[in-house]
Design a protein around this motif. Structure first.
Motif, PDB file in Angstrom:
ATOM      1  N   ALA A 118       0.738  -1.358  -0.011  1.00 51.16           N
ATOM      2  CA  ALA A 118       0.005   0.008  -0.123  1.00 51.16           C
ATOM      3  C   ALA A 118       0.901   1.422  -0.002  1.00 51.16           C
ATOM      4  CB  ALA A 118      -0.874  -0.038   1.237  1.00 51.16           C
ATOM      5  N   ALA A 119       1.659   1.288   0.882  1.00 51.75           N
ATOM      6  CA  ALA A 119       2.755   2.439   0.958  1.00 51.75           C
ATOM      7  C   ALA A 119       3.465   2.807  -0.306  1.00 51.75           C
ATOM      8  CB  ALA A 119       3.723   2.206   2.285  1.00 51.75           C
ATOM      9  N   TRP A 120       3.904   1.759  -0.815  1.00 45.91           N
ATOM     10  CA  TRP A 120       4.767   1.817  -2.190  1.00 45.91           C
ATOM     11  C   TRP A 120       3.976   2.114  -3.588  1.00 45.91           C
ATOM     12  CZ3 TRP A 120       9.842   1.208  -3.212  1.00 45.91           C
ATOM     13  CH2 TRP A 120      10.332   1.316  -4.589  1.00 45.91           C
ATOM     14  N   MET A 121       2.667   1.536  -3.512  1.00 50.66           N
ATOM     15  CA  MET A 121       2.080   1.925  -4.759  1.00 50.66           C
ATOM     16  C   MET A 121       1.206   3.216  -4.453  1.00 50.66           C
ATOM     17  SD  MET A 121       2.428  -0.424  -6.866  1.00 50.66           S
ATOM     18  CE  MET A 121       1.081  -0.144  -7.896  1.00 50.66           C
ATOM     19  N   ALA A 122       0.916   3.563  -3.261  1.00 51.21           N
ATOM     20  CA  ALA A 122       0.151   4.736  -2.991  1.00 51.21           C
ATOM     21  C   ALA A 122       1.157   6.009  -3.356  1.00 51.21           C
ATOM     22  CB  ALA A 122      -0.462   5.085  -1.559  1.00 51.21           C
ATOM     23  N   LEU A 123       2.427   5.834  -2.883  1.00 52.36           N
ATOM     24  CA  LEU A 123       3.289   6.990  -3.263  1.00 52.36           C
ATOM     25  C   LEU A 123       3.836   6.950  -4.782  1.00 52.36           C
ATOM     26  CD1 LEU A 123       5.262   6.925   0.095  1.00 52.36           C
ATOM     27  CD2 LEU A 123       3.875   8.668  -0.726  1.00 52.36           C
ATOM     28  N   SER A 124       4.060   5.733  -5.189  1.00 55.11           N
ATOM     29  CA  SER A 124       4.989   5.691  -6.576  1.00 55.11           C
ATOM     30  C   SER A 124       4.085   5.792  -7.654  1.00 55.11           C
ATOM     31  CB  SER A 124       5.805   4.288  -6.655  1.00 55.11           C
ATOM     32  OG  SER A 124       4.824   3.201  -6.645  1.00 55.11           O
ATOM     33  N   TRP A 125       2.603   5.142  -7.767  1.00 55.63           N
ATOM     34  CA  TRP A 125       1.528   4.944  -8.425  1.00 55.63           C
ATOM     35  C   TRP A 125       0.515   5.838  -8.524  1.00 55.63           C
ATOM     36  CZ3 TRP A 125      -3.317   1.810  -8.043  1.00 55.63           C
ATOM     37  CH2 TRP A 125      -3.856   1.635  -9.426  1.00 55.63           C
TER      38      TRP A 125
ATOM     39  N   VAL B 180       9.747   4.653   2.111  1.00 56.74           N
ATOM     40  CA  VAL B 180       9.519   4.672   0.545  1.00 56.74           C
ATOM     41  C   VAL B 180       9.555   5.869  -0.066  1.00 56.74           C
ATOM     42  CG1 VAL B 180       7.522   4.182  -1.384  1.00 56.74           C
ATOM     43  CG2 VAL B 180       7.812   2.484   0.520  1.00 56.74           C
ATOM     44  N   ALA B 181       9.177   6.847   0.486  1.00 58.15           N
ATOM     45  CA  ALA B 181       9.478   8.264   0.257  1.00 58.15           C
ATOM     46  C   ALA B 181      10.986   8.832   0.024  1.00 58.15           C
ATOM     47  CB  ALA B 181       8.675   9.205   0.967  1.00 58.15           C
ATOM     48  N   ARG B 182      11.538   7.998   0.987  1.00 59.63           N
ATOM     49  CA  ARG B 182      13.120   8.274   0.873  1.00 59.63           C
ATOM     50  C   ARG B 182      13.609   7.669  -0.372  1.00 59.63           C
ATOM     51  NH1 ARG B 182      15.206  12.134   3.465  1.00 59.63           N
ATOM     52  NH2 ARG B 182      14.394  11.160   5.631  1.00 59.63           N
ATOM     53  N   VAL B 183      13.270   6.530  -0.498  1.00 62.86           N
ATOM     54  CA  VAL B 183      13.792   5.613  -1.670  1.00 62.86           C
ATOM     55  C   VAL B 183      13.415   6.295  -2.893  1.00 62.86           C
ATOM     56  CG1 VAL B 183      13.315   3.557  -2.979  1.00 62.86           C
ATOM     57  CG2 VAL B 183      13.730   3.505  -0.560  1.00 62.86           C
ATOM     58  N   LEU B 184      12.224   6.807  -3.051  1.00 65.40           N
ATOM     59  CA  LEU B 184      11.644   7.554  -4.416  1.00 65.40           C
ATOM     60  C   LEU B 184      12.354   9.041  -4.467  1.00 65.40           C
ATOM     61  CD1 LEU B 184       7.950   6.560  -4.235  1.00 65.40           C
ATOM     62  CD2 LEU B 184       9.603   5.534  -5.642  1.00 65.40           C
ATOM     63  N   GLY B 185      13.218   9.336  -3.621  1.00 57.88           N
ATOM     64  CA  GLY B 185      13.935  10.697  -3.693  1.00 57.88           C
ATOM     65  C   GLY B 185      13.434  11.866  -3.072  1.00 57.88           C
ATOM     66  N   ALA B 186      12.359  11.761  -2.132  1.00 58.64           N
ATOM     67  CA  ALA B 186      11.849  12.985  -1.571  1.00 58.64           C
ATOM     68  C   ALA B 186      13.226  13.421  -0.973  1.00 58.64           C
ATOM     69  CB  ALA B 186      10.916  12.593  -0.453  1.00 58.64           C
ATOM     70  N   SER B 187      13.013  15.003  -1.009  1.00 59.42           N
ATOM     71  CA  SER B 187      14.094  15.767  -0.663  1.00 59.42           C
ATOM     72  C   SER B 187      13.967  15.989   0.821  1.00 59.42           C
ATOM     73  CB  SER B 187      13.876  17.291  -1.236  1.00 59.42           C
ATOM     74  OG  SER B 187      12.759  18.023  -0.693  1.00 59.42           O
ATOM     75  N   THR B 188      12.643  15.841   1.384  1.00 57.22           N
ATOM     76  CA  THR B 188      12.382  16.007   2.674  1.00 57.22           C
ATOM     77  C   THR B 188      11.355  15.002   2.910  1.00 57.22           C
ATOM     78  OG1 THR B 188      13.051  18.120   3.003  1.00 57.22           O
ATOM     79  CG2 THR B 188      11.918  17.508   4.845  1.00 57.22           C
ATOM     80  N   VAL B 189      11.387  14.210   4.168  1.00 58.08           N
ATOM     81  CA  VAL B 189      10.496  13.356   4.707  1.00 58.08           C
ATOM     82  C   VAL B 189       9.842  13.837   6.261  1.00 58.08           C
ATOM     83  CG1 VAL B 189       9.451  10.957   4.974  1.00 58.08           C
ATOM     84  CG2 VAL B 189      11.216  11.628   3.183  1.00 58.08           C
ATOM     85  N   VAL B 190       8.835  14.245   6.246  1.00 59.59           N
ATOM     86  CA  VAL B 190       8.152  14.642   7.660  1.00 59.59           C
ATOM     87  C   VAL B 190       7.012  13.807   7.912  1.00 59.59           C
ATOM     88  CG1 VAL B 190       6.912  16.587   8.864  1.00 59.59           C
ATOM     89  CG2 VAL B 190       8.697  17.289   7.220  1.00 59.59           C
ATOM     90  N   ALA B 191       6.943  13.379   9.188  1.00 61.64           N
ATOM     91  CA  ALA B 191       6.171  12.504   9.455  1.00 61.64           C
ATOM     92  C   ALA B 191       5.376  13.162  10.767  1.00 61.64           C
ATOM     93  CB  ALA B 191       6.674  11.224  10.137  1.00 61.64           C
ATOM     94  N   MET B 192       3.959  12.721  10.542  1.00 62.57           N
ATOM     95  CA  MET B 192       3.245  13.043  11.929  1.00 62.57           C
ATOM     96  C   MET B 192       2.770  11.802  12.630  1.00 62.57           C
ATOM     97  SD  MET B 192       0.049  15.586  12.112  1.00 62.57           S
ATOM     98  CE  MET B 192       0.947  17.056  12.656  1.00 62.57           C
ATOM     99  N   ALA B 193       2.832  11.624  13.863  1.00 62.25           N
ATOM    100  CA  ALA B 193       2.468  10.717  14.686  1.00 62.25           C
ATOM    101  C   ALA B 193       1.791  11.001  16.129  1.00 62.25           C
ATOM    102  CB  ALA B 193       3.529   9.633  14.644  1.00 62.25           C
ATOM    103  N   ARG B 194       1.025  10.442  16.532  1.00 58.67           N
ATOM    104  CA  ARG B 194       0.690  10.412  18.055  1.00 58.67           C
ATOM    105  C   ARG B 194       1.747  10.352  18.924  1.00 58.67           C
ATOM    106  NH1 ARG B 194      -4.534   6.711  18.950  1.00 58.67           N
ATOM    107  NH2 ARG B 194      -3.279   5.195  18.069  1.00 58.67           N
ATOM    108  N   PRO B 195       2.017  11.215  20.071  1.00 57.74           N
ATOM    109  CA  PRO B 195       3.390  11.284  20.708  1.00 57.74           C
ATOM    110  C   PRO B 195       3.629   9.732  21.216  1.00 57.74           C
ATOM    111  CG  PRO B 195       1.652  13.152  21.645  1.00 57.74           C
ATOM    112  CD  PRO B 195       0.891  12.131  20.432  1.00 57.74           C
ATOM    113  N   GLU B 196       2.708   8.928  21.595  1.00 54.38           N
ATOM    114  CA  GLU B 196       3.175   7.497  22.033  1.00 54.38           C
ATOM    115  C   GLU B 196       4.179   6.678  20.821  1.00 54.38           C
ATOM    116  OE1 GLU B 196      -1.252   7.301  21.473  1.00 54.38           O
ATOM    117  OE2 GLU B 196       0.302   8.787  22.075  1.00 54.38           O
ATOM    118  N   SER B 197       3.638   7.130  19.537  1.00 58.00           N
ATOM    119  CA  SER B 197       4.302   6.449  18.524  1.00 58.00           C
ATOM    120  C   SER B 197       5.158   6.889  17.853  1.00 58.00           C
ATOM    121  CB  SER B 197       3.158   6.018  17.613  1.00 58.00           C
ATOM    122  OG  SER B 197       2.588   7.026  16.808  1.00 58.00           O
ATOM    123  N   MET B 198       5.725   8.249  18.339  1.00 53.89           N
ATOM    124  CA  MET B 198       6.588   8.844  17.255  1.00 53.89           C
ATOM    125  C   MET B 198       8.066   8.385  17.435  1.00 53.89           C
ATOM    126  SD  MET B 198       6.071  13.022  19.086  1.00 53.89           S
ATOM    127  CE  MET B 198       7.447  13.837  18.203  1.00 53.89           C
TER     128      MET B 198
END
Length: 320
Positions: free
Chosen positions: A127-134, A160-178
């Protein structure tokens, strides 16, 4: 054979004896070595999904890893990942010692990764691969935002975002899963705290974003859309936080932005195979990571009950 057997929708399966699959033309029987327990398994077994109430008794498990026991197509002894439709269609799934699936839903594993890790990635990795690449068509040099960065899809999405060449990868997560998002390689992890305006302001410090991977919907999705760049794309592939988000027509129009939907159900077997092969290849090189727990299949009833109660968000892999 021993298996997780569900007798009543909405209840936990029990570890019990169950008839093994019978060989049939066009199918491959796999001796299972690892199979994840994912939210889709719980949903299908609840009897409340759009697939309807499953016929019981049946063995849950929509995917797994193992070695070929018998097949007219795949070499006996070959190490494979496989897709099953247990809970979505009549038949048994991967939470057992043996599982039979159509030949086309079996993918050889060539990457040097543990069976448990390959199982943990599975459909979440696809899902992550295809949603970002395709679907999003993420391009090298673009800025990516991964919502639900501590979840299974989010952790893979960061890599995946890093592999596809994103210049910056920002994530948002709940505090307990950061910490899981950080371990997956995000440049910045923004905590999901407060109402939409506060969340949007926190994201604005790191945006705007060309691509947003959204497996959560809800407040995070609404806030992310406000921070899309010109011609930005938000791809929604789940509602882990909520089934709804509020989008501004003015924001979408003024930025020529796109809100796109994604589901693994739209993929062909070839697309699934290519995606899981790519993800596992990059995982073997350490470029895509995920945290997971391993539990014996014999403990499926306790593990299942815990997952339904929301006591753990870490991907769990069951081992026969």
């Amino acid at each position: 054979m021993r298996a997780a057997v569900l007798h009543t929708p909405g209840q936990s399966p029990s570890y019990a004896e169950h008839p093994p699959p019978t060989a049939a033309a066009g199918t491959t029987t796999v001796r299972v070595t690892a199979a994840p327990l994912v939210p889709l398994d719980l949903l299908c077994a609840s009897g409340t999904s759009y697939f309807g109430v499953p016929a019981t008794p049946y063995v849950p498990g929509g995917q797994g890893v193992g070695v070929v026991e018998s097949s007219d197509v795949h070499p006996v002894g070959a190490r494979v990942w496989f897709f099953a439709t247990a809970g979505m269609q009549p038949g048994d799934g991967a939470h057992a010692e043996l599982c039979a699936v159509p030949d086309v839903d079996v993918v050889p594993i060539e990457a040097a990764v543990p069976d448990e890790l390959a199982a943990a990635f599975g459909l979440s990795g696809i899902a992550a691969w295809m949603a970002l690449s395709w679907r999003a068509r993420l391009q090298s040099g673009e800025r990516a935002l991964i919502l639900g960065g501590g979840g299974a899809v989010g952790q893979v999405g960061i890599g995946v975002a890093r592999v596809l060449g994103a210049s910056t990868v920002v994530a948002m997560a709940r505090p307990e899963s950061m910490s899981r998002a950080e371990a997956s390689g995000a440049d910045v992890v923004v905590p999901l705290e407060g109402e939409v305006d506060l969340v949007a302001a926190a994201l604005a410090e790191h945006g705007p974003f060309d691509v947003v991977l959204d497996p959560v919907c809800g407040v995070a999705s609404t806030a992310a859309l406000r921070n899309l760049a010109e011609q930005g794309r938000l791809v929604n592939l789940g509602g882990a936080a909520s089934d709804q988000a509020t989008y501004s027509s003015a924001v979408i129009r003024s930025r020529t932005a796109s809100v796109l939907g994604y589901t693994n159900n739209a993929l062909t077997s070839d697309q699934r195979g290519e995606a899981i092969t790519a993800v596992l290849g990059h995982a073997a090189a350490g470029r895509i990571r995920m945290q997971y727990d391993v539990r014996p299949l014999a403990e499926v009833e306790q593990v299942w009950t815990s997952k339904v109660a929301g006591e753990s968000e870490v991907r769990c892999v069951l081992v026969p």
